[in-house]
Design an enzyme around this catalytic site. Structure first.
Site, mmCIF file in Angstrom:
data_model
loop_
_atom_site.group_PDB
_atom_site.id
_atom_site.type_symbol
_atom_site.label_atom_id
_atom_site.label_comp_id
_atom_site.label_asym_id
_atom_site.label_seq_id
_atom_site.Cartn_x
_atom_site.Cartn_y
_atom_site.Cartn_z
ATOM 1 N N TYR A 35 86.207 -14.416 -20.686
ATOM 2 C CA TYR A 35 87.383 -14.643 -19.850
ATOM 3 C C TYR A 35 88.450 -13.627 -20.208
ATOM 4 O O TYR A 35 88.419 -12.998 -21.275
ATOM 5 C CB TYR A 35 87.924 -16.063 -20.017
ATOM 6 C CG TYR A 35 88.449 -16.371 -21.398
ATOM 7 C CD1 TYR A 35 89.795 -16.170 -21.724
ATOM 8 C CD2 TYR A 35 87.606 -16.864 -22.389
ATOM 9 C CE1 TYR A 35 90.275 -16.447 -22.980
ATOM 10 C CE2 TYR A 35 88.076 -17.138 -23.660
ATOM 11 C CZ TYR A 35 89.411 -16.931 -23.947
ATOM 12 O OH TYR A 35 89.885 -17.199 -25.202
ATOM 13 N N THR A 45 95.447 -20.047 -28.524
ATOM 14 C CA THR A 45 95.142 -20.840 -29.715
ATOM 15 C C THR A 45 94.989 -20.009 -30.988
ATOM 16 O O THR A 45 95.147 -20.532 -32.085
ATOM 17 C CB THR A 45 93.860 -21.662 -29.506
ATOM 18 O OG1 THR A 45 92.777 -20.778 -29.188
ATOM 19 C CG2 THR A 45 94.037 -22.672 -28.387
ATOM 20 N N ASP A 46 94.688 -18.710 -30.871
ATOM 21 C CA ASP A 46 94.397 -17.914 -32.065
ATOM 22 C C ASP A 46 95.581 -17.848 -33.026
ATOM 23 O O ASP A 46 95.396 -17.866 -34.247
ATOM 24 C CB ASP A 46 93.975 -16.496 -31.678
ATOM 25 C CG ASP A 46 92.557 -16.437 -31.133
ATOM 26 O OD1 ASP A 46 91.853 -17.467 -31.175
ATOM 27 O OD2 ASP A 46 92.143 -15.350 -30.669
ATOM 28 N N THR A 93 94.571 -18.399 -23.527
ATOM 29 C CA THR A 93 93.395 -18.893 -22.803
ATOM 30 C C THR A 93 93.775 -19.885 -21.717
ATOM 31 O O THR A 93 93.153 -19.926 -20.659
ATOM 32 C CB THR A 93 92.412 -19.553 -23.792
ATOM 33 O OG1 THR A 93 92.035 -18.590 -24.779
ATOM 34 C CG2 THR A 93 91.166 -20.043 -23.075
ATOM 35 N N GLU A 125 94.703 -21.761 -63.536
ATOM 36 C CA GLU A 125 93.937 -20.652 -64.094
ATOM 37 C C GLU A 125 94.772 -19.377 -64.186
ATOM 38 O O GLU A 125 94.441 -18.451 -64.919
ATOM 39 C CB GLU A 125 92.688 -20.395 -63.248
ATOM 40 C CG GLU A 125 91.658 -21.512 -63.318
ATOM 41 C CD GLU A 125 90.380 -21.172 -62.566
ATOM 42 O OE1 GLU A 125 89.670 -20.267 -63.019
ATOM 43 O OE2 GLU A 125 90.117 -21.811 -61.527
ATOM 44 N N LYS A 149 93.827 -23.815 -36.762
ATOM 45 C CA LYS A 149 92.637 -23.677 -35.928
ATOM 46 C C LYS A 149 91.437 -23.590 -36.853
ATOM 47 O O LYS A 149 91.359 -22.708 -37.707
ATOM 48 C CB LYS A 149 92.741 -22.437 -35.045
ATOM 49 C CG LYS A 149 91.579 -22.300 -34.072
ATOM 50 C CD LYS A 149 91.779 -21.132 -33.108
ATOM 51 C CE LYS A 149 90.625 -21.061 -32.115
ATOM 52 N NZ LYS A 149 90.800 -19.987 -31.111
#
Length: 366
Positions: A65, A131-132, A52, A321, A204
């Site tokens: 975008y 950023t992903d 981005t 557990e 993120k």
């Protein structure tokens, strides 16, 4: 250039006070002054990958975008004052949206960084990235670089052509952190929106907000603004793993747990040749009874199974557990599923196959 006569006049005006000029002068007035205060700026190698921060707005929606439309050199040119922080060299490694990030780009980045440090080409590295998958790239590089010199990832939540684009400020602050001596020995760092995060801790956490990156279990390691860099956490020990010579990582699948879960995805992963499976489990890394039976079949077939969690905060604990010792499972501790997958891939590629050895590696830097 001030003359000797002018300098004498200045001394007289100041009442005979001693004056030490900060420049030298020569009889040949065509020679420019030479500063006595030569400031050597650190050398920062900028590796651009797209994302981005390199995007341009598109008319398909109000926030639409296209990622990877601007080069790294163009990004740097749009950051006022960054040239005062460091001597910059920019290289384009890729120009892709971060959802398309892949092992090939990871290996290119890792090998370029290693070569730059080995050949003393740079004092630090800054990587521009979408950023992903930024947290995954940061975690991978943190595991394989093995050098005290800073490696910083940064990006943006708004494209370069957006109103109030955040990329230039993030880029400036990333270079500022990279150039700061305090950043040495801290592993790979992520810098966005005035915060500094460790590769291990950062995730993120919001789809569109500028303040999307948080370290839910560890917190930020520091803060940065145009005036200062402040670290608030001590440097942590790092483990470093070798890069596979063939540039291939073993197949490791992530299986997402949910209500009414059966073992189909687990069984399919084993049939597809997965050498490892990471369970994005419920709560403390839990799965249903049916799924647990599939996990047991997988471990008996020689597949390493790591229990992580789909929950955003907290640690996955051993033998709560689920009887991890009985089933031969690994608890991911603080690592989310995507980071647990990367660490498991690297460990398998380095010949670590026993659950005990892999558990030790997951717990090593806590």
């Amino acid at each position: 250039m001030i003359s000797r006569r002018g300098l004498a006049l200045l001394v007289a005006i100041m009442g005979g006070a001693s004056v030490m000029p900060v420049f030298s002068y020569a009889k040949d007035t065509s020679v420019a002054p030479v500063s006595h205060k030569q400031v050597t700026l650190p050398r920062v190698l900028v590796l651009a990958t797209g994302g981005t921060i390199s995007g341009k707005a598109d008319t398909r929606s109000a926030i639409g975008y296209d990622a990877g439309a601007v080069t790294g050199a163009q990004l740097i040119a749009g950051v006022p004052g960054v040239e005062k922080l460091a001597v910059l060299q920019v290289e384009q490694i890729s120009n892709i949206a971060s959802q398309n990030m892949n092992n090939q780009v990871w290996f290119k980045l890792a090998e370029r960084i290693r070569r730059a440090f080995a050949n003393n080409e740079a004092d630090a590295v800054v990587i521009t990235h979408g950023t992903d998958t930024m947290e995954e790239t940061a975690f991978f590089l943190d595991a394989v670089i093995g050098d005290a010199r800073p490696v910083i990832l940064t990006g943006a939540m708004r494209p370069s052509t957006a109103i109030s684009a955040d990329g230039p400020a993030n880029m400036y602050e990333a270079v500022k952190v990279a150039a700061d001596p305090q950043a040495r020995g801290r592993g790979v760092l992520v810098v966005l929106n005035d915060e500094v995060h460790s590769a291990r801790g950062v995730s993120k956490m919001h789809t569109t907000a500028l303040q999307t990156f948080h370290s839910p279990n560890l917190g930020p390691v520091g803060y940065v603004d145009p005036a200062s860099v402040r670290f608030v956490a001590p440097a942590r020990s790092q483990q470093h793993l070798d890069l596979p010579a063939d540039h291939k990582l073993p197949r490791v699948q992530i299986v997402y747990a949910h209500a009414d879960m059966d073992a189909q995805q687990i069984d399919d992963a084993v049939k597809d040749g997965a050498r490892g499976i990471v369970i994005a489990g419920m709560g403390d890394g839990n799965v249903s009874t049916d799924a647990l039976a599939g996990v047991e079949r997988a471990t008996k077939a020689g597949v390493v199974v790591v229990r992580s969690t789909r929950v955003g905060n907290g640690f996955v604990n051993r033998d709560v557990e689920v009887d991890d010792d009985h089933y031969g499972l690994v608890a991911s501790m603080d690592l989310n599923p995507q980071k647990a997958r990367i660490l498991l891939q690297l460990l398998l590629a380095n010949g670590k196959t026993s659950a005990a050895d892999i558990q030790n590696a997951f717990s090593a830097t806590l």
